[in-house]
Design an enzyme around this catalytic site. Structure first.
Site, mmCIF file in Angstrom:
data_model
loop_
_atom_site.group_PDB
_atom_site.id
_atom_site.type_symbol
_atom_site.label_atom_id
_atom_site.label_comp_id
_atom_site.label_asym_id
_atom_site.label_seq_id
_atom_site.Cartn_x
_atom_site.Cartn_y
_atom_site.Cartn_z
ATOM 1 N N HIS A 1 0.610 -1.130 0.063
ATOM 2 C CA HIS A 1 0.006 0.019 0.004
ATOM 3 C C HIS A 1 1.014 1.239 -0.002
ATOM 4 C CE1 HIS A 1 -3.715 -2.061 1.986
ATOM 5 N NE2 HIS A 1 -4.062 -1.767 0.804
ATOM 6 N N CYS B 1 -2.291 3.046 9.267
ATOM 7 C CA CYS B 1 -3.136 2.156 8.595
ATOM 8 C C CYS B 1 -4.609 1.963 9.465
ATOM 9 C CB CYS B 1 -2.826 0.572 8.499
ATOM 10 S SG CYS B 1 -1.380 0.422 7.581
HETATM 11 N N1 ARG Z 1 -3.870 -6.951 6.588
HETATM 12 C C1 ARG Z 1 -4.255 -5.722 6.086
HETATM 13 C C2 ARG Z 1 -4.340 -6.025 4.520
HETATM 14 O O1 ARG Z 1 -3.335 -6.690 3.996
HETATM 15 C C3 ARG Z 1 -3.392 -4.660 6.393
HETATM 16 C C4 ARG Z 1 -3.964 -3.591 6.154
HETATM 17 C C5 ARG Z 1 -2.775 -2.237 6.198
HETATM 18 N N2 ARG Z 1 -3.530 -0.747 5.732
HETATM 19 C C6 ARG Z 1 -2.693 0.003 5.105
HETATM 20 N N3 ARG Z 1 -3.526 1.031 4.990
HETATM 21 N N4 ARG Z 1 -1.613 -0.190 4.816
HETATM 22 O O2 ARG Z 1 -5.065 -5.610 3.839
#
Ligand code: ARG
Length: 265
Positions: free
Chosen positions: A166, A259
């Protein structure tokens, strides 16, 4: 400054959808709650208000509200989660935004066959420029097709390292002029485009892997995970007040401070 969070009531590692997640790395629920509470407290201390979306059983990643959508010009652009493991979060978020009186730019009629978009996990504003991350969770096409986005103000950022899946794992605007980033997470073209747009402070690989870029910025306050001493000094030298929060229970899921939050204004 208003932030949306979701209590970690049902948080856990129940599947693997990014390279950080390992089913054998079970979450310690007491520690996870403690860390979430500490972050919550720190955000309030920094002068922001917090809204809570109720946690929903069966959706262990819902705690990561950054992925609910993106607030853009007083509207919410809802996410289209890539993995079925997270798709069931969407109706809960939609209900919350509707009840809270938000205008929804892309209501969930006909979500099928639409490009993926993971909200403020991948799309980050610096002033009125939208850094548009894509490559793992979000499709570039999503931005190109979105009539409500100002196409002239998009900077495309292609992500190439699956550990930084991300945009908010490797890039964080501090204001309209300055951001921190982990350049190796992007291809050359994105690196060039981003450097032409904003002044960038690089984070080391070591600290990037501790999610140093996953920071919550509230005016001059920056909240980031513990054990990131070098970027802390650099931020302080630039006039920021840095707060460190232990995040090890959330790093297990590939997430950290930023996050766990969604900026609502
Ligand atoms: N386990 C989650 C996923 O893989 C973590 C999300 C993290 N969020 C972020 N905005 N980076 O989707």
């Amino acid at each position: 400054m208003k932030i949306l969070m979701c209590r970690p009531d049902y948080y856990g590692i129940e599947y693997e959808i990014n390279p950080w997640m390992k089913l054998e790395h079970k979450v310690n629920h007491a520690d996870a709650l403690k860390q979430w509470n500490e972050l919550h407290k720190t955000i309030l201390f920094c002068g922001a208000q917090i809204e809570l979306v109720p946690a929903a059983p069966g959706w262990p990643d819902m705690v990561f509200t950054a992925n609910a959508g993106l607030i853009y010009k007083n509207q919410i652009i809802l996410s289209r989660f890539k993995y079925p493991e997270r798709q069931g979060e969407l109706p809960h978020y939609q209900t919350w935004f509707t009840q809270a009186g938000y205008d929804i730019a892309n209501p969930t009629t006909n979500v099928h066959n639409q490009p993926f978009f993971e909200g403020a996990g991948d799309a980050l504003l610096a002033g009125d420029i939208l850094f548009a991350g894509y490559g793992f969770r979000t499709d570039k096409k999503f931005y190109q097709q979105a009539a409500y986005l100002d196409q002239h103000k998009l900077i495309y950022c292609e992500l190439t390292d699956p550990y930084f899946y991300h945009l908010d794992t490797c890039f964080c605007p501090l204001n309209a002029e300055l951001a921190i980033w982990y350049p190796a997470a992007f291809n050359q073209e994105a690196q060039k485009r981003m450097s032409q747009q904003i002044k960038l402070i690089a984070v080391s690989e070591e600290e990037a892997k501790r999610f140093a870029c996953n920071a919550v910025v509230l005016d001059q306050h920056v909240i980031l995970p513990t054990n990131c001493p070098n970027i802390t000094t650099l931020l302080q030298n630039n006039g920021f007040q840095v707060h460190a929060c232990e995040m090890n229970e959330y790093l297990k899921a590939g997430g950290a401070c930023k996050c766990l939050t969604l900026r609502l204004d």
